[in-house]
Design an enzyme around this catalytic site. Structure first.
Site, PDB file in Angstrom:
ATOM      1  CB  ALA A 109      -0.807  -0.047   1.202  1.00 23.61           C
TER       2      ALA A 109
ATOM      3  CB  CYS B 253      -0.554  -0.232  11.968  1.00 23.63           C
ATOM      4  SG  CYS B 253      -0.045  -1.527  10.528  1.00 23.63           S
TER       5      CYS B 253
ATOM      6  CG  ASN C 273       1.682   6.471   4.044  1.00 23.57           C
ATOM      7  OD1 ASN C 273       2.070   5.988   2.932  1.00 23.57           O
ATOM      8  ND2 ASN C 273       1.784   7.523   4.848  1.00 23.57           N
TER       9      ASN C 273
ATOM     10  CG  HIS D  58       5.434  -5.483  10.512  1.00 22.22           C
ATOM     11  ND1 HIS D  58       4.886  -4.105  10.474  1.00 22.22           N
ATOM     12  CD2 HIS D  58       7.007  -5.152  10.651  1.00 22.22           C
ATOM     13  CE1 HIS D  58       6.016  -3.153  10.534  1.00 22.22           C
ATOM     14  NE2 HIS D  58       7.256  -3.771  10.789  1.00 22.22           N
TER      15      HIS D  58
ATOM     16  CD  GLU E 237      10.494  -3.306  11.474  1.00 22.94           C
ATOM     17  OE1 GLU E 237       9.501  -2.746  11.268  1.00 22.94           O
ATOM     18  OE2 GLU E 237      11.612  -3.023  11.475  1.00 22.94           O
TER      19      GLU E 237
ATOM     20  NE  ARG F  11       9.685  -3.828   6.566  1.00 19.37           N
ATOM     21  CZ  ARG F  11       8.859  -2.642   6.410  1.00 19.37           C
ATOM     22  NH1 ARG F  11       8.509  -2.062   7.404  1.00 19.37           N
ATOM     23  NH2 ARG F  11       8.471  -2.388   5.026  1.00 19.37           N
TER      24      ARG F  11
END
EC number: 3.5.3.23
Length: 448
Positions: free
Chosen positions: A27, A371, A365, A250, A174, A214
């Site tokens: 995205a 999130c 975004n 994630h 993260e 990550r």
């Protein structure tokens, strides 16, 4: 003593923009360079906070960061006054200016990993700020994140804060986006579930081929040690490398858990059966009854999950024992996902209701409901020790919406980031916000 899971949602910052900075986040990349609406973004986030508060859930707010980060630009060689630094960066290295303006701290699931007092050796709630070193625009967040969390959870009798792990690839961390806690009750000992994308030192673990993994196993293990967690209360699982390569950057894009329940996609993990058995065994020792809901790929593909953010949802336990799923509007817009959700809630199973929220500005975004929140399990005494200025109430909601209306722009493009006035607007807004939330001096411009 009663205990709660408190959701602290990130307040979207005044420089919310679509810079396309997050490689591996579909995205983020697909909406790069579009004009954003920071005011609408902040109000959408506040509306979710207010709704959860009105549903009876404990809700807090986590402040955004100062942007553009002029100090970060100075460390990269841009000199002069603040206005000159911005002007020179815009002229000579626009990508660096865009990175220094990112409002990505709104996604506070990446702010830190949190372990409640029931799990830790010293009986305190532990916080480790995430280093986020995989992406430059996020790697500059953790110093301010630590100060803000320290101002929110200041009582050292109840709260312990750890600095971010070393900012190197081997310890890529993260935060809570790759961490879930399972428990029978929020005030009882539980099992902390760490999901990693790769190992930095052990070549037996496969790695994705297209997009970066990550979170490292070594970072997750370090956080567990810092928090004083028992081996009997920790489970490590590897994310499926093939889903990372499909845009699952994630774990919270492919799985979500709460209480005794894990809601996950069939392709989310490696060695899934072994992982589920370990969770069941360890939670059973804590008096819990682990349960899982697997979404089959035949009904919802990984692509569907990434496009709709089905799993970037909030799984909430209600007082009557039923579970509520908070999803973004994009789930209703995906026929297969919406059909699955309708069958899920009508089956009389663990998840009884789905509520849909419009979070388009954040979603474009690359960040959904999960999130935007950092979960902190607190007992009554610990909740009373939290800075009361950050706990959402009806009056605070009204004050914050007025604050957004006063200070935020309703349109922001890349060219606008080069306007030195934007920095002044941001600092003025944040100075006022620290007074509203009773945070004290937490931003560099307030300290230096």
């Amino acid at each position: 003593m009663k205990s709660y899971e408190v959701n602290f949602d990130g307040l979207v910052g005044p420089t919310h923009n679509y810079g396309g900075l997050s490689y591996g986040n579909v995205a983020s990349q697909s909406n790069s360079q579009q004009s954003s609406n920071p005011k609408e973004a902040a109000l959408q986030g506040l509306a979710k906070m207010k709704a959860l508060m009105e549903m009876g859930f404990q809700q807090g707010v986590l402040a955004p960061q100062e942007r553009p980060d002029v100090a970060a630009l100075r460390r990269l060689g841009f000199a002069g006054s603040d206005a000159q630094v911005i002007e020179r960066a815009a002229k000579d290295a626009m990508p660096l200016l865009v990175a220094s303006c990112s409002a990505s701290s709104m996604w506070v699931a990446n702010a830190a990993t949190v372990s409640p007092s029931a799990d830790t050796a010293d009986g305190r709630v532990h916080f480790t700020a995430a280093n986020l070193n995989c992406k430059y625009h996020r790697s500059i967040e953790h110093p301010t994140t630590s100060r803000v969390l320290g101002a929110m959870f200041a009582d050292q009798k109840h709260f312990a804060h750890h600095a971010a792990l070393p900012a190197v690839a081997q310890f890529g961390d993260e935060g809570a986006a790759n961490h879930t806690r399972f428990c029978r009750d929020y005030g009882q000992a539980g099992v902390e579930f760490f999901v990693f994308g790769r190992s930095a030192f052990d070549t037996r673990y496969p790695a994705p081929q297209k997009y970066p993994a990550r979170q490292t196993l070594e970072a997750s293990q370090a956080v567990a040690r810092l928090h004083g967690l028992s081996g009997d209360g920790v489970v490590y699982a590897q994310q499926n490398p093939s889903v990372i390569d499909q845009g699952v950057f994630h774990n919270d894009v492919i799985a979500v858990g709460n209480g005794e329940v894990l809601f996950y996609h069939e392709d989310a993990f490696l060695e899934t059966d072994k992982m589920l058995a370990e969770l069941q065994a360890k939670l059973g020792k804590c008096g819990g009854n682990f349960q899982s809901i697997c979404v089959p790929r035949s009904q919802v593909t990984v692509e569907d999950a990434v496009r709709s953010y089905l799993f970037n949802s909030q799984l909430l336990s209600r007082a009557d024992g039923s579970m509520l799923l908070i999803v973004p509007e994009e789930c209703r817009g995906n026929e297969r996902v919406w059909q699955y959700l309708q069958s899920l809630t009508s089956s009389g199973g663990l998840i009884r209701e789905v509520k849909v929220f419009d979070l388009k500005q954040s979603m474009q975004n690359g960040g959904g409901p999960a999130c935007l929140r950092l979960r902190v399990a607190l007992n009554q005494t610990e909740l009373a020790a939290v800075n009361p200025g950050v706990i959402m109430t009806a009056p605070l909601y009204g004050t914050l919406t007025q604050w957004v209306d006063k200070h935020y722009r309703d349109r922001l493009s890349e060219n606008d980031l080069a306007d030195p006035q934007l920095l002044l607007e941001c600092r003025t807004a944040l100075d006022e916000l620290t007074q509203i939330l009773k945070l004290g001096a937490v931003y560099p411009f307030q300290i230096n």
